[in-house]
Design an enzyme around this catalytic site. Sequence first.
Site, mmCIF file in Angstrom:
data_model
loop_
_atom_site.group_PDB
_atom_site.id
_atom_site.type_symbol
_atom_site.label_atom_id
_atom_site.label_comp_id
_atom_site.label_asym_id
_atom_site.label_seq_id
_atom_site.Cartn_x
_atom_site.Cartn_y
_atom_site.Cartn_z
ATOM 1 N N ASP A 90 -4.918 -3.051 4.649
ATOM 2 C CA ASP A 90 -4.209 -2.253 3.643
ATOM 3 C C ASP A 90 -2.859 -1.863 4.236
ATOM 4 O OD1 ASP A 90 -3.227 -0.318 1.943
ATOM 5 O OD2 ASP A 90 -5.061 0.904 1.922
ATOM 6 N N VAL A 91 -1.770 -2.317 3.623
ATOM 7 C CA VAL A 91 -0.434 -2.057 4.180
ATOM 8 C C VAL A 91 -0.124 -0.566 4.287
ATOM 9 C CG1 VAL A 91 0.541 -4.269 3.429
ATOM 10 C CG2 VAL A 91 0.736 -2.258 1.926
ATOM 11 N N ASN A 117 5.780 -7.841 -0.081
ATOM 12 C CA ASN A 117 5.522 -8.085 -1.500
ATOM 13 C C ASN A 117 4.440 -7.169 -2.075
ATOM 14 O OD1 ASN A 117 5.281 -9.815 -4.053
ATOM 15 N ND2 ASN A 117 3.257 -10.080 -3.139
ATOM 16 N N TYR A 131 6.559 3.757 -10.240
ATOM 17 C CA TYR A 131 6.907 2.397 -9.800
ATOM 18 C C TYR A 131 8.423 2.267 -9.604
ATOM 19 C CZ TYR A 131 6.415 -2.746 -9.728
ATOM 20 O OH TYR A 131 6.415 -4.078 -9.376
ATOM 21 N N ALA A 160 10.486 4.722 -8.872
ATOM 22 C CA ALA A 160 10.822 5.496 -7.672
ATOM 23 C C ALA A 160 10.500 4.694 -6.411
ATOM 24 C CB ALA A 160 10.060 6.821 -7.664
#
Length: 245
Positions: free
Chosen positions: A62-63, A91, A156, A158
């Site tokens: 999980d990034v 991405n 999104y 922001a």
Amino acid sequence: MNGRKYALVTGGSRGIGRAVCLKLSEMGFNVLINYRSNDAEAEKVLSLVRDSGGDGELMKFDVADRAAVEAAVAAWKEAHPGDYIPVLVNNAGFRRDALLVWMEDNDWNAVIDVTLKGFLNVTRCLLQDMLVSRFGRIINIASLSGIKGLPGQTNYSAAKGGLIAATKALAQEIARKKVTVNAVAPGFIATDMTSDLDESQLKKLIPAGRFGRPEEVASLVGFLASEESGYITGEVISVNGGLYT
């Protein structure tokens, strides 16, 4: 340099991420396909990469989780002594749309964390090696929402707007080390993420008269990942059919 053959794509199992993995593989990169949970889709992308004559690896983390990112990158480095990852495509991201007046904290935090914390966690882990090696390409997938703002997507917008600002700042910090940082801002692209939108209505607003294809975004990412793009940095390039120029 041997290390230049690796490229890490976050959120690489679907949509634009999948198309980017295939494009970079076609260019000769060994693609590191990051994903959070969907094993079947990630395996499918790896199969497509191998079927087309390339190779890659799956990196599940999980990034937004700093410890998980650091552990995954450390394990990769241990398995590839002497190599580094010179191309990073940030991405990973998702939408959780709602009008702000009804938006839950959860929906705000989750969208911001994946895009912005994800950018921080993964980029910071790979950046030192790029700087030492004096070659790197960081490509951040932003959005029309981050440039124009879209109603129902305050979270999104922001997140992607923040990613664009971070792109411009980081580009200035590291340009002397021959590491470039650019953002690609897709408009409406036909993927799972836009499948809930009314394409027949929205395409009337687009001068090109259609939604874009993931491959059209991936082609630009491929160019920005190449050595030929070395004098382009800090840019935000839209792929939106003329919708907002």
